[in-house]
Design an enzyme around this catalytic site. Structure first.
Site, mmCIF file in Angstrom:
data_model
loop_
_atom_site.group_PDB
_atom_site.id
_atom_site.type_symbol
_atom_site.label_atom_id
_atom_site.label_comp_id
_atom_site.label_asym_id
_atom_site.label_seq_id
_atom_site.Cartn_x
_atom_site.Cartn_y
_atom_site.Cartn_z
ATOM 1 N N GLU A 1 9.397 -0.350 -28.696
ATOM 2 C CA GLU A 1 8.746 0.690 -29.501
ATOM 3 C C GLU A 1 7.519 1.258 -28.785
ATOM 4 O O GLU A 1 7.293 2.468 -28.777
ATOM 5 C CB GLU A 1 8.340 0.125 -30.869
ATOM 6 C CG GLU A 1 9.511 -0.209 -31.792
ATOM 7 C CD GLU A 1 10.286 1.011 -32.275
ATOM 8 O OE1 GLU A 1 9.890 2.152 -31.943
ATOM 9 O OE2 GLU A 1 11.308 0.828 -32.961
ATOM 10 N N ASN A 7 7.011 5.060 -27.391
ATOM 11 C CA ASN A 7 5.866 5.876 -27.776
ATOM 12 C C ASN A 7 5.222 6.555 -26.579
ATOM 13 O O ASN A 7 4.791 7.706 -26.667
ATOM 14 C CB ASN A 7 4.830 5.039 -28.531
ATOM 15 C CG ASN A 7 5.179 4.928 -30.007
ATOM 16 O OD1 ASN A 7 6.107 5.580 -30.478
ATOM 17 N ND2 ASN A 7 4.444 4.095 -30.728
ATOM 18 N N ARG A 41 12.951 14.238 -33.096
ATOM 19 C CA ARG A 41 13.657 13.599 -34.212
ATOM 20 C C ARG A 41 15.166 13.740 -34.097
ATOM 21 O O ARG A 41 15.916 12.827 -34.435
ATOM 22 C CB ARG A 41 13.192 14.198 -35.541
ATOM 23 C CG ARG A 41 11.979 13.443 -36.013
ATOM 24 C CD ARG A 41 11.463 13.990 -37.284
ATOM 25 N NE ARG A 41 10.017 14.013 -37.137
ATOM 26 C CZ ARG A 41 9.175 14.085 -38.127
ATOM 27 N NH1 ARG A 41 9.623 14.177 -39.366
ATOM 28 N NH2 ARG A 41 7.898 14.076 -37.916
HETATM 29 N N1 LIG Z 1 1.112 6.262 -27.016
HETATM 30 C C1 LIG Z 1 0.828 7.195 -27.940
HETATM 31 N N2 LIG Z 1 0.151 8.322 -27.586
HETATM 32 C C2 LIG Z 1 -0.133 9.267 -28.496
HETATM 33 N N3 LIG Z 1 0.219 9.173 -29.786
HETATM 34 C C3 LIG Z 1 0.892 8.094 -30.201
HETATM 35 C C4 LIG Z 1 1.233 7.053 -29.309
HETATM 36 N N4 LIG Z 1 1.901 6.093 -30.000
HETATM 37 C C5 LIG Z 1 1.952 6.522 -31.269
HETATM 38 N N5 LIG Z 1 1.352 7.727 -31.413
HETATM 39 C C6 LIG Z 1 1.165 8.501 -32.655
HETATM 40 O O1 LIG Z 1 1.404 7.644 -33.755
HETATM 41 C C7 LIG Z 1 2.441 8.172 -34.551
HETATM 42 C C8 LIG Z 1 3.223 7.047 -35.179
HETATM 43 O O2 LIG Z 1 3.890 6.296 -34.169
HETATM 44 P P1 LIG Z 1 5.214 5.521 -34.514
HETATM 45 O O3 LIG Z 1 4.920 4.644 -35.668
HETATM 46 O O4 LIG Z 1 5.726 4.883 -33.283
HETATM 47 O O5 LIG Z 1 6.164 6.661 -35.007
HETATM 48 P P2 LIG Z 1 6.975 7.734 -34.163
HETATM 49 O O6 LIG Z 1 6.878 7.373 -32.721
HETATM 50 O O7 LIG Z 1 8.345 7.575 -34.701
HETATM 51 O O8 LIG Z 1 6.380 9.046 -34.478
HETATM 52 C C9 LIG Z 1 3.224 9.040 -33.649
HETATM 53 O O9 LIG Z 1 3.925 10.051 -34.324
HETATM 54 C C10 LIG Z 1 2.157 9.612 -32.751
HETATM 55 O O10 LIG Z 1 1.504 10.688 -33.378
HETATM 56 MG MG LIG Z 2 7.476 5.504 -32.014
#
Ligand SMILES: Nc1ncnc2c1ncn2[C@@H]1O[C@H](COP(=O)(O)OP(=O)(O)O)[C@@H](O)[C@H]1O
Ligand SMILES: [Mg+2]
Lengths: 455, 137
Positions: free
Chosen positions: B45, B49, B98
């Protein structure tokens, strides 16, 4: 961990093997090494998939079968035929003729193994419903895959459906049926005609059960030759055996790819060929594939039609089986005693479960994590000096495998031909020593035969 | 023991490579499959990200006898409100992402669930550091 011994049907004929490394390079579990010019199969790692046999250029690898005369130890001799058998023969040869020859060979009863597929399908549906939390479910159909998961993907063993494969259910059914007809248990010998090596291994050392349900195994190519010989010599003309029963279209399809996956609702995938299966299992282990309900995984390309003991081209065999299925479906052949198996349903249900499928990882370097860590450090250090081209000349399939063997005390650094050259140049070993090492890997003969200076 | 893996932003075809490598190492070390699973799920995960939200990053893995501690560090937009990002279902993913099956907003909550210690620090327009620790026994 290494105490238990597993039966393997794949054997190397040492006199024939030329130590060419073809088998070593294709083995999906890296179970093969070449020593003294001969391929060696590691019993703990082998899953009996038969890739080595297919790759061998000199037919040095064979599938060990039971002595045929063993059938005569029994009064009632049952031949359990795999559905793919009928796909091996040209269209002109009728099922009745094939059955007749098999009876001529000495069998008293001839049955098709997929007869009980319907019962298994029903039970599987129930099982998946009840054990929902163990999703995704992996079929226990292919014994090479069950073993592959045990040795390479131990975390996934609980996903394997803990129900007997059709072959075992059919063996139970026919034995019980004959016992009900008045025969003693010891009088009945059930012999499976196998299209692959893995089924033999499964019969000889079953997973998740102690019962020996099948008394012996006969290779499908043996039966194939007998049938063809007999028909070509025109022996069988007179006495064809009338067929009482035909498999349904669904049962015929069962052994072919998508035969199982098409039976269940939800997301079902059918994957054949062992490397494809490994790719999917990797993803499954990483949880990259989620939301799958059922996985039909089979080691051979095009499932059992591609078994190592199949003689006919798999595409042709499949086409014939589909034709056969369609023909019976359309012409609704007379089906006698159609629901005979229904009488045995509750008996079969009582005996259909299997117990634990033990993980037995070949991946871990040591059971003790600290020791394993030390070994991994050493391997990484060794990898820095090995050339990394995976030439196989050391007798191991890849540099990584050699490094692991060295750390496990099964090989020496000097087996690497690159290192040998460097050591000779640095005068750390003599050319003679280097030659001796190569002889150990490739065998004396390999060097004797050659005369590089010409006649 | 230490390992380092690069993570390429925007390249979904390679997403998961680093966590897959870590899985192989943990399997060789005979770590309990359940712990491997938890670790790999959380690393996956965090890796995704970086691919989905940042420009580039790296995963540094340290395995010491009793634990595996991993730092996933990236150059990227950063997370302005970490508490909000941690909420189940919260996502800033574009519709395009998505469509590819990512961006359900469950990544960070999943990491939380599958790790023994989680620490996230982030600077907007600079990048994010995710630290994950799992005990091996
Ligand atoms: N490494 C990252 N850099 C920038 N924003 C991040 C990062 N990891 C997470 N985020 C932010 O946190 C939100 C939630 O992350 P996550 O729970 O993994 O959901 P998703 O990746 O499905 O959107 C993301 O939509 C993003 O806005
Ligand atoms: Mg994610």
């Amino acid at each position: 961990m290494e105490k238990i011994h597993f039966y393997h049907a794949l054997k190397v004929v040492e006199e024939v093997c030329i130590g060419c490394t073809h088998c070593m390079n294709v083995c999906p579990t890296s179970a093969i090494r070449v020593k003294n010019g001969i391929a060696n199969i590691n019993k703990n790692a082998c899953v009996d998939c038969g890739e080595c046999l297919k790759a061998c250029p000199v037919n040095a690898i064979f599938v060990e079968q039971d002595d045929f005369t063993k059938i005569f130890n029994y009064k009632q001799r049952v031949a359990l035929l795999p559905t793919v058998l009928l796909g091996q023969f040209p269209d002109e040869i009728k099922e009745e003729q094939i059955y007749a020859v098999i009876k001529e060979l000495g069998f008293t009863h001839v049955y098709e193994v997929d007869e009980t597929a319907d019962i298994l399908t029903d039970v599987t549906k129930n099982y998946m419903h009840k054990n929902y939390q163990n999703r995704p479910f992996i079929s226990s159909f292919c014994p090479a895959i069950v073993r592959l998961i045990q040795v390479k993907f131990p975390a996934l063993v609980d996903h394997i459906i803990h129900l007997k494969p059709v072959i075992d259910i059919s063996a139970l059914f026919y034995r019980k049926k004959l016992m009900d007809e008045g025969f003693q248990r010891e009088e009945i010998g059930i012999f499976y005609v196998t299209p692959c090596a893995a089924k033999i291994a499964a019969v000889k050392s079953p997973v998740g059960t102690e019962e020996m349900l099948i008394d012996g195994v006969i290779n499908m190519d043996f039966i194939y030759n007998k049938v063809l010989l007999s028909i070509k010599q025109n022996k069988e003309k007179a006495k064809e055996v009338p067929l009482k029963r035909h498999l349904s279209r669904r049962m015929i399809g069962w052994t072919l790819t998508n035969g199982e996956a098409s039976q269940y609702s939800g997301r079902c995938l059918a994957i054949d060929e062992i490397h494809n299966v490994i790719e999917v299992l990797e993803k499954l282990e990483n949880e990259v594939i989620s939301d799958v309900d059922f996985l039909e995984l089979r080691a051979c390309d095009h499932s059992c039609a591609g078994g190592v003991l199949a003689t006919e081209n798999r595409f042709l065999a499949i086409e014939r089986l589909r034709k056969r299925a369609a023909y019976h479906h359309k012409n609704r052949p007379e089906i006698l005693k159609e629901r005979e198996i229904e009488k045995y349903r509750s008996y079969l249900l009582d005996n259909i479960s299997i117990k634990n499928i033990e993980p037995r990882s070949i991946v871990s370097l040591d059971t003790d994590m600290m020791v394993a860590m030390g070994k991994m450090k050493k391997i990484n250090r060794i990898m820095r000096v090995l050339p990394g081209i995976d030439c196989g000349a050391c007798g191991a399939p890849r540099c990584q495998a050699l490094a692991e063997d060295i750390v496990q005390g099964k090989a020496k650094m000097t087996q690497c031909v690159f290192l040998q050259k460097m050591l000779v140049k640095e005068e750390l070993i003599s050319p003679q020593e280097s030659f001796d090492i190569s002889e150990k890997t490739w065998g004396k003969e390999r060097f004797e035969k050659k005369n590089i200076k010409g006649k | 023991m230490e390992f380092r893996f690069e993570i390429e932003g925007g390249n979904f075809s390679k997403a998961g490579t680093a966590s897959s490598e870590v899985k192989k190492i943990l399997k060789q070390l005979n770590v309990d499959p359940k712990i491997i699973k938890r670790t790999v799920v959380s690393l996956y995960e965090a890796e995704v990200n970086v691919v989905a939200h940042a420009y580039e990053g790296e995963m540094n893995v340290e395995i010491i006898p009793d634990k595996v501690s991993v730092t996933i560090q990236d150059k990227g937009p950063g997370i302005p409100d970490i508490d909000q990002a941690m909420q189940e279902g919260y996502s800033t993913a574009t519709p395009k992402v998505r469509e590819m099956g990512f961006g359900a907003g469950m990544g960070l909550p999943n990491i939380k669930k599958n790790s023994d210690q989680l620490n996230i620090s982030s600077k907007v327009n600079v990048g994010t550091i995710v630290e994950i620790v799992n005990y091996l026994k």
